[in-house]
Design an enzyme around this catalytic site. Structure first.
Site, short mmCIF file in Angstrom:
data_model
loop_
_atom_site.label_atom_id
_atom_site.label_comp_id
_atom_site.label_asym_id
_atom_site.label_seq_id
_atom_site.Cartn_x
_atom_site.Cartn_y
_atom_site.Cartn_z
CG ASP A 195 3.96 -1.74 -12.71
OD1 ASP A 195 4.56 -2.09 -11.68
OD2 ASP A 195 2.75 -1.44 -12.70
CB SER A 196 3.91 -6.20 -11.25
OG SER A 196 3.27 -5.16 -10.54
CE1 TYR A 255 5.32 -9.61 -11.43
CE2 TYR A 255 7.29 -8.29 -11.11
CZ TYR A 255 6.50 -9.07 -11.92
OH TYR A 255 6.87 -9.30 -13.22
N GLY A 256 3.56 -8.05 -5.21
CA GLY A 256 3.71 -7.55 -3.84
C GLY A 256 3.52 -8.56 -2.73
CB CYS A 302 7.32 -2.73 -10.35
SG CYS A 302 6.69 -3.88 -9.14
CG ASN A 303 7.47 1.73 -5.39
OD1 ASN A 303 8.16 2.37 -4.60
ND2 ASN A 303 6.82 2.29 -6.37
CB THR A 304 6.91 -5.04 -5.49
OG1 THR A 304 5.76 -4.43 -4.91
CG2 THR A 304 7.15 -6.39 -4.88
CD GLU A 356 -3.72 -4.33 -12.01
OE1 GLU A 356 -4.25 -4.92 -12.96
OE2 GLU A 356 -2.64 -3.71 -12.11
CB CYS A 406 2.32 0.99 -4.51
SG CYS A 406 1.45 -0.22 -5.53
CB THR A 407 3.02 1.22 -10.06
OG1 THR A 407 2.53 -0.03 -9.57
CG2 THR A 407 4.44 1.13 -10.49
CG HIS A 408 -1.40 -0.45 -9.05
ND1 HIS A 408 -0.14 -0.90 -9.37
CD2 HIS A 408 -2.27 -1.21 -9.75
CE1 HIS A 408 -0.26 -1.91 -10.21
NE2 HIS A 408 -1.53 -2.12 -10.46
N1 DGL Z 1 3.68 -2.63 -9.15
C1 DGL Z 1 3.65 -2.99 -7.75
C2 DGL Z 1 4.40 -1.97 -6.93
O1 DGL Z 1 4.64 -0.85 -7.36
C3 DGL Z 1 2.23 -3.12 -7.24
C4 DGL Z 1 1.46 -4.26 -7.82
C5 DGL Z 1 1.96 -5.62 -7.42
O2 DGL Z 1 1.87 -6.02 -6.25
O3 DGL Z 1 2.46 -6.30 -8.31
O4 DGL Z 1 4.77 -2.26 -5.83
#
Ligand code: DGL
Length: 265
Positions: free
Chosen positions: A7-8, A39-40, A70-72, A152, A182-184
Site C-alpha cells: 500500500d501507499s 499516490y492518489g 492500494c486502489n490507486t 492518516e 480506497c484502502t483508508h
Molecule cells: N492507498 C491509496 C488508495 O487505496 C490511498 C492513499 C493514497 O492516495 O496514496 O487509493
C-alpha cells in the site's frame, strides 16, 4: 514463500489484518510507502514507477503472491505492469489488485456509488471492470481526495463535515451500495454508516478481500503450494509515522517490529 501486501500508506494494514484473520497460517510481508503517500493525486507515470519499486521489493523478500491493497496503484498501474514487466521478470509468481474483487462484489447491486482518490476515479478502472463483472450495476463515481490526509493524521473530527459534504453527491442517485474504493476508508466505515441512508450497503476491502484471497488460493494450487505456513508477519515502511505505529500496534500487537526501508532507485 510469503504473501506480500502493498500500500501507499497505512490503510493496507487494515486490509492485511482482515486477510490474516481469515488466513492466519500464512507468512505475510507488508510494505507501506508512507514516505511518498499520497499516490492518489500523482501522475500515471509516477504511480507506475512507485508500484514497480514496491513489487520489486516484495518479490526480493521472497513473496510468491503480492496483493496490491492500494486502489490507486491497482487502478492506474497494475494492468500495464502485469503486461509489460511482471510476467517476464517473475514467472510463476502473481500480483493481484483491488479492482477485480471489489467490482465482483458489486454485482448484486443496481446503483453503486464509488468513493476513491482522484487518480482512481480518473483512471476509469472501476467503470471498465463493472462492464465485465457487474454488468447490470450502474456506477456513480466521486473523487474524495481530502479524506486520506484526515485519516492518516487521525483527525476524524475535522473529517466529518467534509465527508458529509462529499456524500451529498449521492443524495439524488438513489444508490443501494457504496463502494469504498480506497484502502483508508474502511478504517472509518462507521463514519460513512452514520451519514448514509439506512439500507445502503457499504462494500469495503476488509470484508471483501479476505474471502476473495481464500478463493484465489483454492483456484491456484500452483501459487498456494509455494506458500509457507509459519504464521509470521514482517512490516516494512518507507517512513515510520506516529499514526502508522499506533494503528500497527492496535491491529498486530505492541511487540511487532516495523522496519524503515528505502525502495526508490
Ligand atoms: N492507498 C491509496 C488508495 O487505496 C490511498 C492513499 C493514497 O492516495 O496514496 O487509493
Amino acid at each position: 514463500m510469503k504473501i506480500g501486501i502493498f500500500d501507499s500508506g497505512l490503510g493496507g494494514l487494515f486490509t492485511l489484518s482482515a486477510i490474516a484473520k481469515v488466513l492466519p497460517e500464512y507468512d505475510y510481508v507488508y510494505l507501506g510507502d508512507t514516505k511518498r503517500l499520497p499516490y492518489g493525486s500523482r501522475s500515471h507515470e509516477t504511480i507506475y514507477e512507485f508500484l514497480k519499486e514496491g513489487v520489486d521489493f516484495l518479490f526480493a523478500k521472497d513473496c510468491a503472491l503480492i496483493i496490491v491493497a492500494c486502489n490507486t496503484a491497482s487502478a492506474e498501474a497494475l494492468r500495464e505492469l502485469q503486461q509489460n514487466y511482471l510476467h517476464k521478470k517473475y514467472p510463476g509468481r502473481n500480483v493481484l489488485g483491488m479492482i477485480v474483487p471489489m467490482a465482483e462484489a458489486c454485482a448484486g447491486y443496481s446503483r453503486v456509488g464509488l468513493v476513491a482518490t482522484s487518480a482512481t476515479v480518473s483512471s476509469g478502472a472501476y467503470e471498465r471492470e463493472f462492464k465485465k463483472r457487474a454488468k447490470k450495476s450502474k456506477i456513480f463515481s466521486l473523487a474524495t481526495p481530502l479524506l486520506v490526509p484526515f485519516i492518516e493524521s487521525g483527525d476524524i473530527a475535522h473529517m466529518r463535515p467534509v465527508l458529509a459534504d462529499y456524500l451529498k453527491y449521492f443524495n439524488s442517485k438513489k444508490i443501494d451500495a457504496l463502494l469504498l474504493g480506497c484502502t483508508h476508508y474502511g478504517i472509518v466505515k462507521n463514519e460513512f454508516k452514520k451519514l448514509l441512508p439506512k439500507g445502503v450497503v457499504i462494500l469495503s476491502q476488509d470484508t471483501v478481500v479476505p474471502k476473495k484471497t481464500k478463493e484465489y488460493l483454492a483456484r491456484h494450487p500452483e501459487i498456494a503450494s509455494k506458500l509457507s505456513k509459519k504464521g509470521t508477519r514482517a512490516f516494512y515502511v518507507t517512513d515510520i509515522t506516529p499514526m502508522l505505529k499506533k494503528l500497527a500496534n492496535k491491529w498486530f500487537g505492541k511487540d511487532i517490529q516495523i522496519k524503515k526501508v528505502t525502495i526508490e532507485r
